[in-house]
Design a protein around this motif. Structure first.
Motif, PDB file in Angstrom:
ATOM      1  N   ARG A  95      -1.685   4.117  -7.507  1.00  0.00           N
ATOM      2  CA  ARG A  95      -2.604   3.031  -7.183  1.00  0.00           C
ATOM      3  C   ARG A  95      -2.099   2.383  -5.908  1.00  0.00           C
ATOM      4  N   PRO A  96      -2.982   2.143  -4.914  1.00  0.00           N
ATOM      5  CA  PRO A  96      -2.512   1.591  -3.642  1.00  0.00           C
ATOM      6  C   PRO A  96      -2.098   0.127  -3.767  1.00  0.00           C
ATOM      7  N   LEU A  97      -1.021  -0.230  -3.110  1.00  0.00           N
ATOM      8  CA  LEU A  97      -0.588  -1.621  -3.027  1.00  0.00           C
ATOM      9  C   LEU A  97      -1.219  -2.311  -1.829  1.00  0.00           C
ATOM     10  N   GLU A  98      -1.619  -1.516  -0.858  1.00  0.00           N
ATOM     11  CA  GLU A  98      -2.309  -1.985   0.347  1.00  0.00           C
ATOM     12  C   GLU A  98      -2.878  -0.753   1.034  1.00  0.00           C
ATOM     13  N   GLY A  99      -3.576  -0.952   2.160  1.00  0.00           N
ATOM     14  CA  GLY A  99      -4.059   0.192   2.922  1.00  0.00           C
ATOM     15  C   GLY A  99      -5.229  -0.163   3.816  1.00  0.00           C
ATOM     16  N   ILE A 100      -5.682   0.839   4.587  1.00  0.00           N
ATOM     17  CA  ILE A 100      -6.902   0.697   5.381  1.00  0.00           C
ATOM     18  C   ILE A 100      -7.839   1.846   5.034  1.00  0.00           C
ATOM     19  N   ASN A 101      -9.140   1.593   5.216  1.00  0.00           N
ATOM     20  CA  ASN A 101     -10.103   2.656   4.970  1.00  0.00           C
ATOM     21  C   ASN A 101     -10.702   3.155   6.283  1.00  0.00           C
ATOM     22  N   GLU A 102     -11.582   4.130   6.176  1.00  0.00           N
ATOM     23  CA  GLU A 102     -12.131   4.782   7.363  1.00  0.00           C
ATOM     24  C   GLU A 102     -13.010   3.863   8.200  1.00  0.00           C
ATOM     25  N   LYS A 103     -13.392   2.710   7.682  1.00  0.00           N
ATOM     26  CA  LYS A 103     -14.193   1.737   8.416  1.00  0.00           C
ATOM     27  C   LYS A 103     -13.330   0.681   9.112  1.00  0.00           C
ATOM     28  N   GLY A 104     -12.013   0.798   8.970  1.00  0.00           N
ATOM     29  CA  GLY A 104     -11.122  -0.154   9.618  1.00  0.00           C
ATOM     30  C   GLY A 104     -10.913  -1.434   8.839  1.00  0.00           C
ATOM     31  N   LEU A 105     -11.107  -1.394   7.516  1.00  0.00           N
ATOM     32  CA  LEU A 105     -10.852  -2.542   6.653  1.00  0.00           C
ATOM     33  C   LEU A 105      -9.456  -2.439   6.062  1.00  0.00           C
ATOM     34  N   TYR A 106      -8.675  -3.506   6.182  1.00  0.00           N
ATOM     35  CA  TYR A 106      -7.365  -3.583   5.548  1.00  0.00           C
ATOM     36  C   TYR A 106      -7.444  -4.515   4.346  1.00  0.00           C
ATOM     37  N   VAL A 107      -6.792  -4.125   3.228  1.00  0.00           N
ATOM     38  CA  VAL A 107      -6.618  -4.993   2.070  1.00  0.00           C
ATOM     39  C   VAL A 107      -5.190  -4.798   1.573  1.00  0.00           C
ATOM     40  N   GLY A 108      -4.489  -5.907   1.307  1.00  0.00           N
ATOM     41  CA  GLY A 108      -3.123  -5.806   0.829  1.00  0.00           C
ATOM     42  C   GLY A 108      -2.797  -6.864  -0.203  1.00  0.00           C
ATOM     43  N   GLY A 109      -2.013  -6.479  -1.218  1.00  0.00           N
ATOM     44  CA  GLY A 109      -1.583  -7.399  -2.252  1.00  0.00           C
ATOM     45  C   GLY A 109      -0.196  -7.940  -1.958  1.00  0.00           C
ATOM     46  N   PHE A 110       0.008  -9.234  -2.222  1.00  0.00           N
ATOM     47  CA  PHE A 110       1.284  -9.907  -2.009  1.00  0.00           C
ATOM     48  C   PHE A 110       1.663 -10.620  -3.302  1.00  0.00           C
ATOM     49  N   TRP A 111       2.905 -10.437  -3.716  1.00  0.00           N
ATOM     50  CA  TRP A 111       3.383 -10.958  -4.995  1.00  0.00           C
ATOM     51  C   TRP A 111       3.248 -12.472  -5.092  1.00  0.00           C
ATOM     52  N   MET A 112       2.887 -12.947  -6.286  1.00  0.00           N
ATOM     53  CA  MET A 112       2.905 -14.370  -6.610  1.00  0.00           C
ATOM     54  C   MET A 112       3.712 -14.550  -7.890  1.00  0.00           C
TER      55      MET A 112
END
Length: 372
Positions: A95-112
């Motif tokens: 399961r990805p912790l972060e990444g970018i897709n082919e459309k140039g969108l980045y999403v990343g998780g940060f610990w709380m």
């Protein structure tokens, strides 16, 4: 010392102690946006963790099917990927912790840490629609192309928290999303309510919640990249000891609030690069200032054994050209993965090794023979 100042001092000390001493896992992730003059966009991120993540770079194709998990362990939302994406996984969960897709969108998780975030309590009737925090990044990267689409998706999402068996706990997180236009948001579940906040500074760390970090920046309104020439008290004129006198007061510890201030100042003060190559180089140099060697940050795990929060890997994403650069603690050589060289259609993920790959340092000794 006044009662107010004493109370503030005690609360501040308790906060720092809680942040530094919290047991296990990630307390020190930092992310920074870099914009170039030609519009190119880069995001650099460090990943700190007390438990070895043994991450590999996951290539998730279009057409891949996903099934999330509900709080009771039953099957949650089921969907098929619209977009391919690339990002590090962790703890053998695929399961990805972060990444970018082919459309140039980045999403990343940060610990709380516990007490700083709480996921919604879902009605069991909604369990079949649940998206766990472990699949949050995959859901957004595989179905969204822009920050606006992320907003719409999150507003209708049934977010759920589930336990990770490898860590023997229910990890909490908040997330950041950035698209190819440079727009950036924070996504958080505080007190069981999911909120989305615009990110005007382009940096992200851990606790507390994002709006708190923006307010905290006001404490450092005096910081400047320009050196102080001199100052005078009475008849005594003071000269600075050397470079960086405009940064006196910049926090240097590893707590999330201090890293947020430092990252915001560094990202804003660095000279704007001309193009994508320059943005990648700047991103690599900026995020290098947040690397943590093993043993500098110490805690105790849930098993009572010592844990050391350290920078397990660093990623630099070229959102404009769809390229991922990464390095690990044991291999400081950046490696590169291009979307245009990847198989982006399929039904199963592929993995590029990150963990346990030793560096191949280039020997240039022979250049001394001709360097006359």
């Amino acid at each position: 010392m006044s009662r107010f100042r004493l109370s503030y001092f005690i609360v501040s000390c308790l906060f720092v102690l809680m942040t530094l001493g919290f047991s296990s896992v990630s307390q020190a992730c930092t992310g920074m946006r870099v914009k170039a003059k030609d519009g190119s966009l880069v995001f650099a991120r460090s990943m700190e963790f007390g438990t070895q993540t043994e991450s590999d770079l996951m290539v998730a194709p279009r057409g891949m099917t996903w099934t999330s998990q509900a709080p009771d362990g039953s099957k949650g939302l089921h969907w098929k990927s619209k977009y391919a994406f690339v990002g590090p996984d962790g703890l053998t969960m695929k399961r990805p912790l972060e990444g970018i897709n082919e459309k140039g969108l980045y999403v990343g998780g940060f610990w709380m840490p516990a007490g700083e975030a709480a996921f919604p309590n879902l009605d069991p009737a909604d369990y079949s629609k649940a998206v766990s925090q472990l699949d949050f990044v995959a859901r957004l990267l595989s179905t969204c192309a822009t920050v606006d689409e992320v907003r719409a998706e999150v507003s209708g999402m049934k977010l759920a928290g589930v336990e990770i068996k490898q860590l023997n706990l229910l990890p909490l997180a908040h997330w950041t999303a950035l698209d190819s236009t440079g727009r950036m948001i924070a996504i958080e579940s505080i007190g069981g309510k999911v909120a989305i906040t615009d990110n005007p500074v382009g940096v992200f760390t851990n606790a507390p919640y994002f709006a708190w970090h923006l307010e905290h920046l006001r404490m450092y309104i005096n910081l400047r990249p320009d050196n102080v020439d001199s100052a005078q008290i009475g008849d005594y004129r003071m000269k600075p000891f050397g470079e960086g006198s405009g940064l006196i007061g910049l926090p240097g510890d590893l707590t999330p609030p201090s890293r947020f201030v430092r990252a915001a100042f560094f990202a804003d003060s660095a000279l704007t690069p001309a193009d994508a190559d320059g943005a990648v180089t700047l991103g690599m140099n900026l995020i290098a200032a947040f690397s943590i060697p093993t043993g500098v940050s110490r805690g105790t795990g849930s098993d009572g054994k010592p844990e050391y929060d350290f920078t397990q890997w660093t990623t630099v994403y070229d959102l404009s050209r769809k390229v991922v650069y990464f390095r690990t603690y044991d291999n400081q050589d950046y490696r590169k993965v291009r979307f245009d060289a990847l198989p982006l259609d399929g039904t199963a993920p592929r993995f590029i090794p990150m963990w346990n790959v030793k560096p191949s340092y280039r020997d240039v000794s022979d250049q001394a023979k001709s360097a006359q």
